[in-house]
Design a protein around this motif. Structure first.
Motif, PDB file in Angstrom:
ATOM      1  N   THR C  25      35.565  10.742  23.950  1.00  0.00           N
ATOM      2  CA  THR C  25      34.838   9.715  23.228  1.00  0.00           C
ATOM      3  C   THR C  25      35.667   8.404  23.662  1.00  0.00           C
ATOM      4  N   ALA C  26      36.709   8.439  24.089  1.00  0.00           N
ATOM      5  CA  ALA C  26      37.540   7.293  24.561  1.00  0.00           C
ATOM      6  C   ALA C  26      37.115   6.880  25.982  1.00  0.00           C
ATOM      7  N   ALA C  27      36.928   8.071  26.703  1.00  0.00           N
ATOM      8  CA  ALA C  27      36.682   7.883  27.987  1.00  0.00           C
ATOM      9  C   ALA C  27      35.186   7.261  28.375  1.00  0.00           C
ATOM     10  N   GLN C  28      34.197   7.571  27.322  1.00  0.00           N
ATOM     11  CA  GLN C  28      33.010   7.189  27.718  1.00  0.00           C
ATOM     12  C   GLN C  28      32.836   5.597  27.889  1.00  0.00           C
ATOM     13  N   ALA C  29      33.463   4.760  27.229  1.00  0.00           N
ATOM     14  CA  ALA C  29      33.259   3.582  27.206  1.00  0.00           C
ATOM     15  C   ALA C  29      33.377   2.732  28.545  1.00  0.00           C
ATOM     16  N   ASP C  30      34.650   3.464  29.284  1.00  0.00           N
ATOM     17  CA  ASP C  30      34.974   2.765  30.725  1.00  0.00           C
ATOM     18  C   ASP C  30      33.775   3.055  31.509  1.00  0.00           C
ATOM     19  N   THR C  31      33.112   4.117  31.303  1.00  0.00           N
ATOM     20  CA  THR C  31      32.272   4.486  32.512  1.00  0.00           C
ATOM     21  C   THR C  31      30.731   4.497  32.179  1.00  0.00           C
ATOM     22  N   PHE C  32      30.556   3.809  30.940  1.00  0.00           N
ATOM     23  CA  PHE C  32      28.870   3.457  30.421  1.00  0.00           C
ATOM     24  C   PHE C  32      28.205   3.040  31.218  1.00  0.00           C
ATOM     25  N   PRO C  33      26.967   3.575  31.517  1.00  0.00           N
ATOM     26  CA  PRO C  33      26.487   4.491  31.097  1.00  0.00           C
ATOM     27  C   PRO C  33      26.653   5.660  32.031  1.00  0.00           C
ATOM     28  N   SER C  34      27.126   6.832  31.682  1.00  0.00           N
ATOM     29  CA  SER C  34      27.389   7.960  32.455  1.00  0.00           C
ATOM     30  C   SER C  34      26.347   9.184  32.249  1.00  0.00           C
ATOM     31  N   ARG C  35      25.450   9.049  31.320  1.00  0.00           N
ATOM     32  CA  ARG C  35      24.364   9.844  31.158  1.00  0.00           C
ATOM     33  C   ARG C  35      23.055   9.294  30.640  1.00  0.00           C
ATOM     34  N   PRO C  36      22.067   9.992  30.661  1.00  0.00           N
ATOM     35  CA  PRO C  36      20.756   9.570  30.269  1.00  0.00           C
ATOM     36  C   PRO C  36      20.859   8.911  28.889  1.00  0.00           C
ATOM     37  N   ILE C  37      20.293   7.483  28.655  1.00  0.00           N
ATOM     38  CA  ILE C  37      20.174   6.803  27.614  1.00  0.00           C
ATOM     39  C   ILE C  37      18.753   7.300  27.014  1.00  0.00           C
ATOM     40  N   ASN C  38      18.923   7.802  25.395  1.00  0.00           N
ATOM     41  CA  ASN C  38      17.763   8.004  24.766  1.00  0.00           C
ATOM     42  C   ASN C  38      17.307   6.967  23.945  1.00  0.00           C
ATOM     43  N   LEU C  39      16.139   6.599  24.289  1.00  0.00           N
ATOM     44  CA  LEU C  39      15.453   5.378  23.566  1.00  0.00           C
ATOM     45  C   LEU C  39      14.458   5.812  22.360  1.00  0.00           C
ATOM     46  N   VAL C  40      14.895   5.988  21.078  1.00  0.00           N
ATOM     47  CA  VAL C  40      13.956   6.637  20.364  1.00  0.00           C
ATOM     48  C   VAL C  40      12.903   5.532  19.778  1.00  0.00           C
ATOM     49  N   VAL C  41      11.598   6.050  19.941  1.00  0.00           N
ATOM     50  CA  VAL C  41      10.436   5.042  19.471  1.00  0.00           C
ATOM     51  C   VAL C  41      10.016   5.960  17.941  1.00  0.00           C
ATOM     52  N   PRO C  42      10.041   5.159  16.944  1.00  0.00           N
ATOM     53  CA  PRO C  42       9.602   5.984  15.772  1.00  0.00           C
ATOM     54  C   PRO C  42       8.067   5.927  15.656  1.00  0.00           C
ATOM     55  N   PHE C  43       7.330   5.791  16.532  1.00  0.00           N
ATOM     56  CA  PHE C  43       5.831   5.838  16.430  1.00  0.00           C
ATOM     57  C   PHE C  43       5.492   6.936  17.603  1.00  0.00           C
ATOM     58  N   ASN C  44       4.191   6.949  17.617  1.00  0.00           N
ATOM     59  CA  ASN C  44       3.547   7.881  18.469  1.00  0.00           C
ATOM     60  C   ASN C  44       3.562   7.472  19.921  1.00  0.00           C
ATOM     61  N   ALA C  45       3.376   8.408  20.997  1.00  0.00           N
ATOM     62  CA  ALA C  45       3.363   7.907  22.237  1.00  0.00           C
ATOM     63  C   ALA C  45       1.668   7.416  22.469  1.00  0.00           C
ATOM     64  N   GLY C  46       1.671   6.396  23.167  1.00  0.00           N
ATOM     65  CA  GLY C  46       0.438   5.763  23.396  1.00  0.00           C
ATOM     66  C   GLY C  46       0.065   4.263  22.897  1.00  0.00           C
ATOM     67  N   GLY C  47       1.229   4.309  21.563  1.00  0.00           N
ATOM     68  CA  GLY C  47       0.890   2.902  20.800  1.00  0.00           C
ATOM     69  C   GLY C  47       1.282   1.713  21.329  1.00  0.00           C
ATOM     70  N   GLY C  48       1.438   0.648  20.769  1.00  0.00           N
ATOM     71  CA  GLY C  48       1.774  -0.649  21.297  1.00  0.00           C
ATOM     72  C   GLY C  48       3.334  -0.753  21.606  1.00  0.00           C
ATOM     73  N   VAL C  49       3.873  -0.293  20.617  1.00  0.00           N
ATOM     74  CA  VAL C  49       5.582  -0.297  20.526  1.00  0.00           C
ATOM     75  C   VAL C  49       5.821   0.709  21.673  1.00  0.00           C
ATOM     76  N   ASP C  50       5.370   2.018  21.872  1.00  0.00           N
ATOM     77  CA  ASP C  50       5.677   2.963  22.565  1.00  0.00           C
ATOM     78  C   ASP C  50       5.408   2.274  24.175  1.00  0.00           C
ATOM     79  N   ALA C  51       4.746   1.294  24.321  1.00  0.00           N
ATOM     80  CA  ALA C  51       4.213   0.836  25.728  1.00  0.00           C
ATOM     81  C   ALA C  51       5.535  -0.017  25.924  1.00  0.00           C
ATOM     82  N   TYR C  52       6.062  -0.745  24.884  1.00  0.00           N
ATOM     83  CA  TYR C  52       7.371  -1.767  25.364  1.00  0.00           C
ATOM     84  C   TYR C  52       8.433  -0.759  25.825  1.00  0.00           C
ATOM     85  N   ALA C  53       8.533   0.505  25.155  1.00  0.00           N
ATOM     86  CA  ALA C  53       9.824   1.396  25.539  1.00  0.00           C
ATOM     87  C   ALA C  53       9.435   1.821  26.958  1.00  0.00           C
TER      88      ALA C  53
END
Lengths: 513, 159, 326
Positions: C25-53
């Protein structure tokens, strides 16, 4: 002829043909996996579509949607597990055939009927698009409610031996459907202050739970109590059981054609979807059937009707999508996204501005039908035989594990997996108590939409419930529904009189409700 | 069709109906001129209670079955309960350990429950099944792999 | 595989895991980002907000070494996904992209387990959704003032469509009616598209829906006025309520990226910097513009203030609504 131009465009580009073939395979596989909707996979591919010409991406998505609807029938027939909600009606007759060792035959009927339904649906789309667009604009909540009411009638044909138990199953299904935020008023109902329940109980976890996990529990039960498991209790299949002759299919043909028009009409109403189309077609054809006693026990017509109808939805559902911007499914919504990303404005003018593209897309649809038809027809016998050969102590653990990942994958929600587990037990208990799981699930699928459309219709009406009499399409469906109920009541009455006459002669008055 | 299954269905439906009827009293009343959110829940609960009474009434008239517990088999029920417990545990394991590790454990257990006994074979099947599901869904289809709340292997592997 | 050796290696792995857990946990901050970033969209795929993501993920490809993965977690008007991020590990690898207005109003309307200001910190604003008053093309009302006059003459008689009670379109519509002392019957639909279809078919008299929804529907739908202080960047010929001097409450919905409260400040600053760069790329801007919505970048402090202002502005309407509920 715009469609011929479309064909010329498509056939001259080998890459589009590759995309169609690939999409057919992917769609069948995804559709056949219970609970797995193509939406997750497609959403991931969405960024790729930024960089390819729109027709490639659109063709790929459109064909996946079509072949996925067909693929759902494979799991329904082989495992009594609808791969998609659209094939929940297919299992009613498909699974009994698999139990009789006729899985191959059942799969062929499903393939042929899907192809017929899908083709008719696409022809309605291609030749009637202008009229359909006009019609779709005029249909609203009253028509939706009429169709839901009509679809509810199908429960009558799956209700089982006991009317009371069937009704209890149906009411339980409605109660579960009511859990969550009411979409009209926004009030929470039956959530018991649980935040997770606010969103309601999802269709996919319920279906996987009741049908898949419930089935695994039931199989475990029968394995341990020394009975044969259902899939392997049958005598070795003869070659004939996986073949389908013209003589066998001939009575299914009119069923498939009529159901295709039913499905096509329902497809014009976005949001109702393939599942409702399949139920309505099953109910309508059951009413007309000359062999109603065989329905639910393995009638080929009982597969032809829902499979034709659920695929016939595909074509006409493109009309509200393209002209009104109302997608009927998640795939539809993503399809819309692809149009927008490529700067093609969806709306009433789309057919003027992008006519060539649209008709090329329709052409890819027809080619896709051809493709999955080939896969289904020649692959089904093979798949059927293969599944029968895997020992049950491998296949049921695998189905168990698949149920979990499928319930999760649908919405990336662990709560859904929990719901799935609970409904697995519910399904098992219902089987033990001889309650109708089919009635439960159908009522569950239909209840929310039916209530919503009824209340919207009344909000929109100046004349209260009379609004339904002002709408011819709504009236038509009510008449069909009432006719169907009436016919069924008459049938029951006739049977009862016959039975009563029989009882009189034997002197036995025992009767169960 | 035994008396037992009617009785139990009746009792179950009755209890659920009463709970639902009680829960639906909490739903706000409709604004004038609307059907409102309350009508359907109350109507359905009431109908369920009615059906439950009818079921119990009919059960009274049914002859008691020869095998009084035919609707609830005996030893096999235990196995079903075990399997169900495994299912619920599996959900908890995914939450705590992430998908891959949880599936490794759960698949071993489920193969065991279905009668596989040889350890090597059991482990091999569990590893193969886990790998297959992981590759197909999380790598192939890009489903979101929930990081385990207790132990997140992927975060550790990437360091 | 030998059974013993399997267990041995498993045991080694678990020990190693436990040992490195705190260090990791301590090491992560130094090398951020070192793995995929998950961007949670609380709506279905194909909608207007999803398009932004999706546009964000596409724009990130050239700028960040790790992929940005869009995760759709629909449910409860966006609260399900929000809650999953609020309780996620605050390491910067799980972020929420949502329609800020809908999120805020939803938490105000319903008993919600998450709070926008308590459970989250703002990373940045990346877009703006606005709502507009629209009528069917064949409507007798050609302007907002004509519609208001008709509403005054027939109180409670006219019907209006929206995408669901609890969404910001509904609240904006209600606020407009309240500010002008008008009453009308609302008809909720499930989502923006069905509401638009009902309006296009003249099944309701007017509606409040996203301004981008009117694009391509010129033959069927006429937008009358925009709920905003300034005109929309794309539909520039639609006047605002402010220009028309009609009382209204400015309820829109900024599209925001948020991180769990406890995320380290340097990680959030790093993310904010990335988002500023991505929103400036042509890839992002083009993709968003094609959706008909607007890209709009703002610093965390600015967007937080905007949301706080919106909470103050919409409180009277919400109290009135929830008061009506009880």
């Amino acid at each position: 002829m715009d469609i011929l131009v479309g064909f010329a465009t498509v056939l001259s580009d080998p890459w589009i043909l590759v995309a169609i073939a690939l999409a057919s395979i992917v769609g069948v596989v995804i559709g056949a996996t219970p609970g797995l909707t193509a939406a997750a996979a497609i959403a991931m591919l969405l960024p790729v579509t930024y960089h390819v010409p729109p027709l490639y991406a659109l063709a790929f998505l459109y064909v996946i949607g079509k072949s996925g609807r067909f693929g759902g029938s494979i799991a329904a027939i082989l495992f009594n597990t609808p791969g998609t909600s659209a094939s929940a009606a297919t299992q009613l007759d498909g699974y009994p055939l698999a139990v009789q060792g006729k899985a191959g035959k059942a799969l062929k009927v499903a393939t042929v009927s899907s192809v017929i339904g899908d083709t008719i649906g696409d022809l309605i789309l291609i030749f009637g698009v202008a009229y359909v667009a006009q019609l779709a604009l005029k249909l609203g909540p009253p028509e939706y409610f009429a169709i839901y009411a009509m679809a509810f009638v199908v429960i009558g044909s799956v209700i089982g031996k006991s009317m009371l138990k069937g009704l209890a199953s149906c009411l339980l299904g409605i109660l579960v459907a009511l859990i969550g935020l009411d979409s009209v008023s926004g009030y929470a109902r039956f959530t018991f202050d649980s935040f997770q329940l606010m969103n309601g109980i999802g269709l996919v976890p319920v279906m996987i739970g009741i049908f898949v996990l419930g089935e695994v529990f039931a199989q475990m039960d029968s394995m341990k109590s020394g009975q044969d498991t259902v899939l392997h209790s049958t005598a070795p299949q003869s070659a004939e059981d996986s073949q389908l002759s013209w003589m066998e299919y001939r009575p299914c043909l009119p069923v498939a054609i009529r159901s295709a028009f039913t499905g096509g009409l329902i497809g014009m109403l976005p949001g109702l979807g393939s599942a409702v189309a399949a139920f309505v077609a099953y109910a309508t054809e059951f009413r007309r059937a000359r062999n109603p006693e065989q329905w639910g026990k393995g009638a080929l017509e009982g597969i032809a009707a829902p499979e034709s109808a659920n695929n016939a939805v595909s074509g006409p559902s493109m009309v509200p999508l393209l002209t009104l911007g109302v997608p009927g499914s998640t795939i539809g919504a993503i399809l819309m996204g692809v149009f927008l990303i490529h700067g093609i404005e969806i709306g009433p003018t789309l057919f003027l501005t992008s006519r060539e593209l649209i008709f090329s897309l329709f052409a890819t649809g027809l080619l896709g039908i051809f493709c999955y038809g080939l896969i289904g027809y020649f692959g089904s016998g093979f798949v059927g035989r293969l599944i029968m050969r895997v020992p049950p102590n491998i296949i049921y653990p695998m189905i168990f594990l698949t149920a979990f990942v499928a319930a999760y994958a649908n919405r990336s929600s662990l709560f859904d997996v929990l719901v799935m587990c609970v409904f697995g037990l519910v399904g098992y208990v219902m089987r033990k108590l001889e309650l109708s799981t089919a009635a439960f699930v159908i009522a569950f699928v239909l209840a929310r939409g039916a209530e919503e459309s009824l209340r919207q219709a009344l909000l929109l009406s100046d004349s209260g419930a009379l609004v339904f009499f002002e709408r011819p399409v709504a009236l038509l469906f009510f008449a069909l529904g009432l006719g169907s109920v009436g016919y069924r009541m008459y049938g029951l009455y006739r049977d009862k009189r016959k039975a009563a006459a029989l009882h009189k002669t034997t002197g036995n008055a025992g009767e169960s409700c | 069709m035994s008396r037992g299954s009617y009785c139990w269905t009746g009792i179950l439906a009755g209890v659920i109906g009463l709970i639902a009827l009680w829960a639906s009293t909490g739903i706000p009343d409709p604004v004038a001129g609307e059907i409102g959110a309350k009508l359907f829940p109350q109507a359905v609960s009431a109908a369920l209670i009615l059906i439950s009474t009818l079921l119990l009434w009919n059960a009274r008239r049914l002859p008691a079955s020869d095998a009084p517990r035919d609707w609830m088999p005996q030893s096999s029920t235990l196995h079903v309960l075990l399997l169900a417990t495994l299912g619920l545990t599996y959900v908890g394991l995914i939450e705590a350990l992430g998908y891959a590790l949880a599936t490794l454990i759960a698949s071993t257990a489920v193969f065991l429950l279905f009668g596989h006994r040889r350890p090597q074979r059991l482990l091999l099947m569990a590893v193969l099944a886990t790998a297959a599901y992981y590759l197909c869904f999380f790598v192939g289809l890009g489903v979101y792999d929930p990081p385990g709340s207790v132990l997140d292997i992927r975060a550790l592997l990437s360091n | 595989m030998q059974l013993t050796s399997f267990f041995k290696s498993a045991a080694t792995l678990i020990t190693a895991t436990c040992l490195s857990l705190s260090a990791a946990t301590a090491a992560q901050a130094d090398t951020f980002p070192s793995r995929p970033i998950n961007l949670v969209v609380p709506f279905n795929a194909g909608g207007g907000v999803d398009a932004y993501a999706r546009a964000l993920a596409a724009g990130a490809r050239d700028l960040i070494d790790v992929p940005v993965v869009v995760v759709n977690k629909p449910g409860a008007g966006g609260l399900t996904g929000a809650q999953s991020v609020a309780t996620a590990r605050p390491d910067g690898y799980t972020l929420l992209l949502t329609s800020g207005g809908s999120f805020l109003l939803n938490t105000m309307l319903n008993a919600s387990p998450v709070d926008m200001f308590e459970n989250f910190q703002f990373v940045s604003q990346i877009g703006q959704l606005s709502t507009a008053l629209m009528v069917p093309a064949n409507s007798p009302y050609k302007s907002a003032n004509e519609l208001i006059a008709a509403l005054q003459e027939n109180p409670g008689k006219l019907r209006w469509a929206h995408s669901g009670r609890g969404g910001f379109h509904y609240i904006a519509g209600r606020a407009f009616l309240e500010s002008n002392n008008l009453t009308a019957q609302d008809v909720p639909f499930k989502g923006g598209s069905p509401a638009r279809a009902a309006l296009a078919g003249a099944q309701t008299d007017f509606g409040f829906m996203g301004i981008q929804q009117a694009r391509g529907f010129g033959e069927l739908i006429h937008p009358l006025a925009l709920v905003a202080d300034e005109r929309d960047g794309i539909m520039q010929d639609i006047p605002t309520f402010k220009e028309l001097n009609i009382p209204f409450v400015n309820i829109g919905s900024p599209v925001v990226v948020m991180a769990p409260t406890k995320t380290a400040a340097d990680v959030v600053a790093q993310l904010n910097q990335y988002l500023e760069q991505i929103t400036a790329t042509t890839t992002f801007a083009e993709l968003i513009e094609k959706q008909g919505t607007a890209a709009l970048y703002a610093q965390p402090a600015v967007i937080e203030q905007k949301m706080l202002d919106m909470r103050t502005a919409s409180t009277p309407v919400i109290t009135q609504l929830t008061g009506q509920v009880q």
